[in-house]
Design a protein around this motif. Structure first.
Motif, PDB file in Angstrom:
ATOM      1  N   UNK A 198       0.843  -1.192   0.000  1.00 32.87           N
ATOM      2  CA  UNK A 198       0.000   0.000   0.000  1.00 32.87           C
ATOM      3  C   UNK A 198       0.880   1.244   0.000  1.00 32.87           C
ATOM      4  N   UNK A 199       0.556   2.183  -0.860  1.00 31.48           N
ATOM      5  CA  UNK A 199       1.185   3.504  -0.778  1.00 31.48           C
ATOM      6  C   UNK A 199       0.510   4.249   0.358  1.00 31.48           C
ATOM      7  N   UNK A 200       1.261   4.539   1.405  1.00 36.28           N
ATOM      8  CA  UNK A 200       0.682   5.226   2.566  1.00 36.28           C
ATOM      9  C   UNK A 200       0.737   6.741   2.414  1.00 36.28           C
ATOM     10  N   UNK A 201       1.830   7.247   1.863  1.00 33.01           N
ATOM     11  CA  UNK A 201       2.013   8.693   1.765  1.00 33.01           C
ATOM     12  C   UNK A 201       2.862   8.977   0.537  1.00 33.01           C
ATOM     13  N   UNK A 202       2.485  10.006  -0.214  1.00 31.82           N
ATOM     14  CA  UNK A 202       3.292  10.430  -1.355  1.00 31.82           C
ATOM     15  C   UNK A 202       3.162  11.937  -1.518  1.00 31.82           C
ATOM     16  N   UNK A 203       4.285  12.585  -1.731  1.00 36.17           N
ATOM     17  CA  UNK A 203       4.324  14.029  -1.975  1.00 36.17           C
ATOM     18  C   UNK A 203       5.005  14.252  -3.314  1.00 36.17           C
ATOM     19  N   UNK A 204       4.296  14.892  -4.239  1.00 36.05           N
ATOM     20  CA  UNK A 204       4.791  15.094  -5.595  1.00 36.05           C
ATOM     21  C   UNK A 204       4.805  16.572  -5.937  1.00 36.05           C
ATOM     22  N   UNK A 205       5.952  17.050  -6.402  1.00 33.45           N
ATOM     23  CA  UNK A 205       6.092  18.420  -6.885  1.00 33.45           C
ATOM     24  C   UNK A 205       6.158  18.387  -8.406  1.00 33.45           C
ATOM     25  N   UNK A 206       5.266  19.138  -9.047  1.00 30.26           N
ATOM     26  CA  UNK A 206       5.206  19.160 -10.499  1.00 30.26           C
ATOM     27  C   UNK A 206       6.109  20.275 -11.017  1.00 30.26           C
ATOM     28  N   UNK A 207       7.059  19.916 -11.857  1.00 32.65           N
ATOM     29  CA  UNK A 207       8.063  20.861 -12.338  1.00 32.65           C
ATOM     30  C   UNK A 207       7.844  21.283 -13.784  1.00 32.65           C
ATOM     31  N   UNK A 208       7.246  20.405 -14.595  1.00 29.97           N
ATOM     32  CA  UNK A 208       7.146  20.634 -16.034  1.00 29.97           C
ATOM     33  C   UNK A 208       5.963  19.845 -16.559  1.00 29.97           C
ATOM     34  N   UNK A 209       5.186  20.405 -17.464  1.00 34.35           N
ATOM     35  CA  UNK A 209       4.061  19.638 -18.012  1.00 34.35           C
ATOM     36  C   UNK A 209       4.533  18.519 -18.932  1.00 34.35           C
ATOM     37  N   UNK A 210       3.646  17.555 -19.132  1.00 33.27           N
ATOM     38  CA  UNK A 210       3.842  16.554 -20.178  1.00 33.27           C
ATOM     39  C   UNK A 210       3.256  17.141 -21.459  1.00 33.27           C
ATOM     40  N   UNK A 211       4.108  17.619 -22.339  1.00 32.69           N
ATOM     41  CA  UNK A 211       3.651  18.274 -23.556  1.00 32.69           C
ATOM     42  C   UNK A 211       3.321  17.253 -24.644  1.00 32.69           C
ATOM     43  N   UNK A 212       2.450  17.665 -25.551  1.00 27.83           N
ATOM     44  CA  UNK A 212       2.112  16.842 -26.705  1.00 27.83           C
ATOM     45  C   UNK A 212       3.389  16.415 -27.433  1.00 27.83           C
ATOM     46  N   UNK A 213       3.466  15.135 -27.780  1.00 24.89           N
ATOM     47  CA  UNK A 213       4.615  14.601 -28.498  1.00 24.89           C
ATOM     48  C   UNK A 213       5.706  14.050 -27.605  1.00 24.89           C
ATOM     49  N   UNK A 214       5.667  14.361 -26.310  1.00 28.20           N
ATOM     50  CA  UNK A 214       6.700  13.898 -25.389  1.00 28.20           C
ATOM     51  C   UNK A 214       6.396  12.500 -24.864  1.00 28.20           C
ATOM     52  N   UNK A 215       7.430  11.871 -24.324  1.00 30.08           N
ATOM     53  CA  UNK A 215       7.313  10.604 -23.618  1.00 30.08           C
ATOM     54  C   UNK A 215       7.779  10.834 -22.187  1.00 30.08           C
ATOM     55  N   UNK A 216       7.131  10.164 -21.234  1.00 28.76           N
ATOM     56  CA  UNK A 216       7.473  10.304 -19.820  1.00 28.76           C
ATOM     57  C   UNK A 216       8.073   9.004 -19.293  1.00 28.76           C
ATOM     58  N   UNK A 217       9.239   9.121 -18.653  1.00 33.57           N
ATOM     59  CA  UNK A 217       9.937   7.979 -18.064  1.00 33.57           C
ATOM     60  C   UNK A 217       9.873   8.068 -16.543  1.00 33.57           C
ATOM     61  N   UNK A 218       9.718   6.899 -15.894  1.00 30.88           N
ATOM     62  CA  UNK A 218       9.648   6.791 -14.438  1.00 30.88           C
ATOM     63  C   UNK A 218      10.887   6.055 -13.936  1.00 30.88           C
TER      64      UNK A 218
END
Length: 406
Positions: free
Chosen positions: A343-363
């Motif tokens: 179970x994910x109990x707690x997560x804090x995420x700061x968004x720095x940059x949008x996912x723009x059209x045409x881009x790929x996102x890596x984790x």
């Protein structure tokens, strides 16, 4: 507007004129409970399937009835990220309080606490919202920019606490962001992916999917600091994927919600105008007859997500994804690794940059700590997660605490 013509019309050397945010309607509301939308109907199995489809999250526990029946849940259950899809305004409502004329909003981050109460088909979530605080800081993006935070409590129909969310919105003057053109000056041409590149993206996606399709949870003692999680990839992002995401937030479907107000609050900030810049407001009265007049794919503040011309008017340069979607991606990614008994109990995420059209996102993620006896009363591992695009740009930085079985 096209990228090339927009660049030509902007001077990089000109000093921006001094501008100010009008916060006269914001300050009196700090700390106050606020109202918002409430979904009429309970969550259905199809709502869950639609959500994981939009999140590109093919965990069979959430869509495959035969697989889910054999699990400890005995049937389809929603992913932890579903809470944001069952909330009017996906958490932004208490972080978008007060009228700021000529403003626009993008999501700046989320913090979630989860209490181990799963959402199943037939459950209904109820929200309590409060405007927490704000600060103003200068940014290269839009000059004076307000970072506003709001809290949402999610309970089910039995009163059980499902999740708490603290969201951060970024509110700014659209004309100033458009004039500065930060993203237009940074973004190159829309990425055109070769067949070989797409094959590699597909290979990574399949490897991640296979990494824990059966939902086997790693045991706390087996996990070591420094362990890395399997790499995930989403994309290339497109108008089609952004549209699919938008429609999976249930409040975006015609007639799904009604307005509610907290008791005893004289001015609960419901059904009010945040001051959207021209061309981005809903027609609330007209929508009583024609619901398309508050359908965000056609009108309203969200239309820039799927319309490059409208994106340019609020400083975004190109069609772009949703902050709440990125938050959902992060939670789902960690929950997939944690398996059915984690179970994910707690997560804090700061968004720095949008996912723009045409881009790929890596984790990419790494275990950075272990806590055998936590304040939750369960063993936790600490994980750092980062989302990047194909150029190395950082979209999201997250820290999380994940419960694993002993």
């Amino acid at each position: 507007m096209s990228t090339s013509s927009s660049k030509a019309g902007k001077s990089k050397s000109a000093e921006p004129e001094a501008v100010e945010l009008d916060l006269s309607d914001v300050e009196p509301r700090v700390g106050q409970p606020v109202g918002g939308g409430q979904l009429w109907e309970p969550c259905s199995a199809s709502d869950i399937r639609r959500w994981v489809m939009a999140m590109d999250y093919p965990n069979p526990l959430h869509w495959d009835q035969e697989f889910a029946r054999e699990s400890r849940y005995g049937g389809i259950v929603a992913p932890q990220s579903i809470a944001v899809a069952l909330d009017y305004g996906h958490g932004a409502a208490p972080a978008c309080v007060g009228r700021i004329p000529g403003s626009h909003l993008i999501f700046g981050g989320e913090e979630w606490w989860f209490y181990g109460c799963p959402v199943r088909p037939g459950d209904k979530l109820f929200q309590e919202r409060r405007f927490h605080d704000y600060k103003v800081a200068p940014t290269n993006f839009a000059g004076p920019t307000m970072f506003q935070r709001g809290d949402t409590t999610h309970r089910n129909q039995h009163g059980a606490l499902v999740a708490l969310e603290r969201s951060t919105s970024i509110r700014y003057l659209a004309a100033e962001a458009n004039k500065r053109g930060m993203y237009e000056n940074q973004l190159g041409e829309l990425k055109r992916w070769t067949e070989a590149e797409l094959d590699e993206v597909g290979r990574l996606r399949t490897e991640w999917l296979i990494s824990n399709r059966l939902g086997v949870s790693p045991h706390f003692d087996e996990v070591k600091v420094g362990d890395t999680l399997p790499r995930r990839v989403i994309g290339p992002h497109s108008i089609a994927s952004f549209t699919t995401e938008y429609r999976a937030f249930l409040f975006n479907i015609w007639g799904t919600f009604h307005w509610v107000t907290p008791e005893g609050v004289d001015d609960p900030w419901v059904y009010q105008d945040p001051g959207w810049t021209e061309g981005f407001a809903f027609d609330e009265e007209g929508a009583r007859i024609d619901p398309r007049l508050r359908d965000g794919l056609y009108v309203g503040p969200s239309r820039g997500h799927i319309d490059q011309d409208k994106a340019g008017k609020v400083g975004m340069a190109r069609a772009y994804g949703y902050g709440a979607t990125m938050g959902g991606w992060c939670t789902d990614y960690l929950a997939y690794w944690a398996g059915i008994d984690g179970l994910v109990r707690h997560i804090k995420s700061d968004f720095r940059l949008p996912a723009f059209e045409g881009d790929v996102t890596y984790f990419d993620a790494e275990v950075v700590g272990k806590e055998p006896q936590s304040s939750w009363g369960v063993p936790l591992v600490q994980v750092k997660l980062q989302l990047t695009n194909q150029d190395g740009g950082v979209l999201v930085k997250s820290t999380a605490e994940v419960e694993l079985p002993l």
